[in-house]
Design a protein around this motif. Structure first.
Motif, PDB file in Angstrom:
ATOM      1  N   ASN A  66      -7.225   3.356  -4.933  1.00 54.81           N
ATOM      2  CA  ASN A  66      -6.114   4.082  -4.085  1.00 54.81           C
ATOM      3  C   ASN A  66      -5.395   2.646  -3.241  1.00 54.81           C
ATOM      4  OD1 ASN A  66      -5.726   6.905  -4.530  1.00 54.81           O
ATOM      5  ND2 ASN A  66      -7.975   6.575  -4.001  1.00 54.81           N
ATOM      6  N   ALA A  67      -5.380   2.929  -1.969  1.00 59.83           N
ATOM      7  CA  ALA A  67      -4.601   1.705  -1.091  1.00 59.83           C
ATOM      8  C   ALA A  67      -5.712   0.680  -0.928  1.00 59.83           C
ATOM      9  CB  ALA A  67      -4.107   2.422   0.311  1.00 59.83           C
ATOM     10  N   THR A  68      -5.384  -0.513  -1.501  1.00 59.57           N
ATOM     11  CA  THR A  68      -6.382  -1.647  -1.143  1.00 59.57           C
ATOM     12  C   THR A  68      -5.555  -2.822  -0.600  1.00 59.57           C
ATOM     13  OG1 THR A  68      -5.997  -2.761  -3.133  1.00 59.57           O
ATOM     14  CG2 THR A  68      -7.913  -1.254  -3.162  1.00 59.57           C
ATOM     15  N   PHE A  69      -6.249  -3.637   0.168  1.00 61.48           N
ATOM     16  CA  PHE A  69      -5.542  -4.754   1.117  1.00 61.48           C
ATOM     17  C   PHE A  69      -4.989  -5.533   0.044  1.00 61.48           C
ATOM     18  CE2 PHE A  69      -7.640  -2.812   4.849  1.00 61.48           C
ATOM     19  CZ  PHE A  69      -6.641  -2.788   5.569  1.00 61.48           C
ATOM     20  N   PRO A  70      -5.280  -6.031  -1.023  1.00 65.21           N
ATOM     21  CA  PRO A  70      -4.913  -7.060  -1.962  1.00 65.21           C
ATOM     22  C   PRO A  70      -3.546  -6.489  -2.557  1.00 65.21           C
ATOM     23  CG  PRO A  70      -7.398  -6.979  -2.212  1.00 65.21           C
ATOM     24  CD  PRO A  70      -7.075  -5.854  -1.453  1.00 65.21           C
ATOM     25  N   VAL A  71      -3.615  -5.208  -3.060  1.00 64.93           N
ATOM     26  CA  VAL A  71      -2.554  -4.675  -3.535  1.00 64.93           C
ATOM     27  C   VAL A  71      -1.479  -4.501  -2.454  1.00 64.93           C
ATOM     28  CG1 VAL A  71      -1.648  -2.578  -4.449  1.00 64.93           C
ATOM     29  CG2 VAL A  71      -3.610  -3.601  -5.497  1.00 64.93           C
ATOM     30  N   ALA A  72      -1.834  -4.320  -1.436  1.00 64.53           N
ATOM     31  CA  ALA A  72      -0.791  -3.965  -0.154  1.00 64.53           C
ATOM     32  C   ALA A  72      -0.203  -5.226   0.194  1.00 64.53           C
ATOM     33  CB  ALA A  72      -1.387  -3.313   1.083  1.00 64.53           C
ATOM     34  N   LEU A  73      -0.941  -6.443   0.251  1.00 61.64           N
ATOM     35  CA  LEU A  73      -0.400  -7.603   0.259  1.00 61.64           C
ATOM     36  C   LEU A  73       0.706  -8.081  -0.756  1.00 61.64           C
ATOM     37  CD1 LEU A  73      -0.509 -10.527   1.819  1.00 61.64           C
ATOM     38  CD2 LEU A  73      -2.297 -11.179   0.361  1.00 61.64           C
ATOM     39  N   ILE A  74       0.368  -7.847  -1.901  1.00 57.55           N
ATOM     40  CA  ILE A  74       1.676  -8.035  -3.007  1.00 57.55           C
ATOM     41  C   ILE A  74       2.790  -7.196  -2.839  1.00 57.55           C
ATOM     42  CG2 ILE A  74       2.021  -7.962  -5.491  1.00 57.55           C
ATOM     43  CD1 ILE A  74       0.056 -10.241  -4.465  1.00 57.55           C
ATOM     44  N   MET A  75       2.647  -5.888  -2.426  1.00 54.59           N
ATOM     45  CA  MET A  75       3.637  -5.062  -2.214  1.00 54.59           C
ATOM     46  C   MET A  75       4.408  -5.273  -0.977  1.00 54.59           C
ATOM     47  SD  MET A  75       1.809  -1.267  -3.306  1.00 54.59           S
ATOM     48  CE  MET A  75       3.626  -0.220  -3.373  1.00 54.59           C
ATOM     49  N   THR A  76       3.735  -5.668   0.088  1.00 53.39           N
ATOM     50  CA  THR A  76       4.501  -6.121   1.409  1.00 53.39           C
ATOM     51  C   THR A  76       5.253  -7.154   1.261  1.00 53.39           C
ATOM     52  OG1 THR A  76       2.333  -6.821   2.370  1.00 53.39           O
ATOM     53  CG2 THR A  76       3.102  -4.499   2.880  1.00 53.39           C
ATOM     54  N   ARG A  77       4.696  -8.235   0.457  1.00 53.57           N
ATOM     55  CA  ARG A  77       5.453  -9.669   0.178  1.00 53.57           C
ATOM     56  C   ARG A  77       6.435  -9.144  -0.626  1.00 53.57           C
ATOM     57  NH1 ARG A  77       1.107 -13.875   0.524  1.00 53.57           N
ATOM     58  NH2 ARG A  77       0.742 -13.670   2.555  1.00 53.57           N
ATOM     59  N   ALA A  78       6.489  -8.282  -1.519  1.00 52.49           N
ATOM     60  CA  ALA A  78       7.747  -7.947  -2.422  1.00 52.49           C
ATOM     61  C   ALA A  78       8.611  -7.212  -1.377  1.00 52.49           C
ATOM     62  CB  ALA A  78       7.367  -6.879  -3.418  1.00 52.49           C
ATOM     63  N   ILE A  79       8.518  -6.326  -0.430  1.00 49.69           N
ATOM     64  CA  ILE A  79       9.457  -5.866   0.575  1.00 49.69           C
ATOM     65  C   ILE A  79       9.784  -7.116   1.292  1.00 49.69           C
ATOM     66  CG2 ILE A  79       9.405  -4.706   2.516  1.00 49.69           C
ATOM     67  CD1 ILE A  79       7.249  -2.555   1.399  1.00 49.69           C
TER      68      ILE A  79
END
Length: 157
Positions: A66-79
């Protein structure tokens, strides 16, 4: 599998969904646990935003990953990159694995550090955390009474 035709199909389908939503927010669930690598997470995030998403979400919260900080880092950088290039602000919703008030505070700090204070508001940041409510109730009970609840009856549920 031709990546270009997959991307075109996603954009077409999501664009149709965008039109059907009207004024309602369109949220795209990326299901990041099923993607092979972080590059695909970034690409899926960008395609979703280009196709009209108002929010991108890590997962349904029911997958094994589910939600992990490494994935969230990539997604928020895309945002952030999308916002820098278009001026549009896209929301983010991590889902799954957010079970305690402390977990939610970590996500709030993460969002402030990655995207800034404005992304701490509900029109740009939400958490998929169905199991979080019980811990928040426990924390409020402790704050009010000075002790942790033993069970749901102590909290008044």
């Amino acid at each position: 599998c031709d990546l270009r035709s997959v991307r075109e199909a996603v954009v077409s389908t999501q664009s149709t969904g965008r039109k059907a939503c009207g004024e309602a927010h369109l949220k795209t669930i990326i299901a990041t646990g099923h993607l092979a690598d972080m590059e695909n997470v970034y690409k899926a995030s960008m395609v979703s935003m280009m196709a009209g998403s108002d929010f991108i979400k890590t997962s349904t919260g029911k997958e094994s990953v589910n939600a992990t900080f490494p994935v969230a880092l990539i997604m928020t950088r895309a945002i952030k990159h999308y916002h820098e290039h278009t001026g549009y602000k896209i929301g983010f919703k991590p889902a799954g694995g957010i079970r305690t008030a402390k977990d939610s505070l970590q996500w709030l700090v993460f969002m402030k550090e990655q995207l800034g204070k404005e992304w701490l508001h509900p029109h740009l940041f939400r958490m998929g955390a169905s199991s979080l409510l019980g811990d928040i109730e426990r924390q409020l009970h402790h704050y009010c009474t000075g002790r942790y609840a033993n069970n749901a009856y102590d909290i008044g549920m």
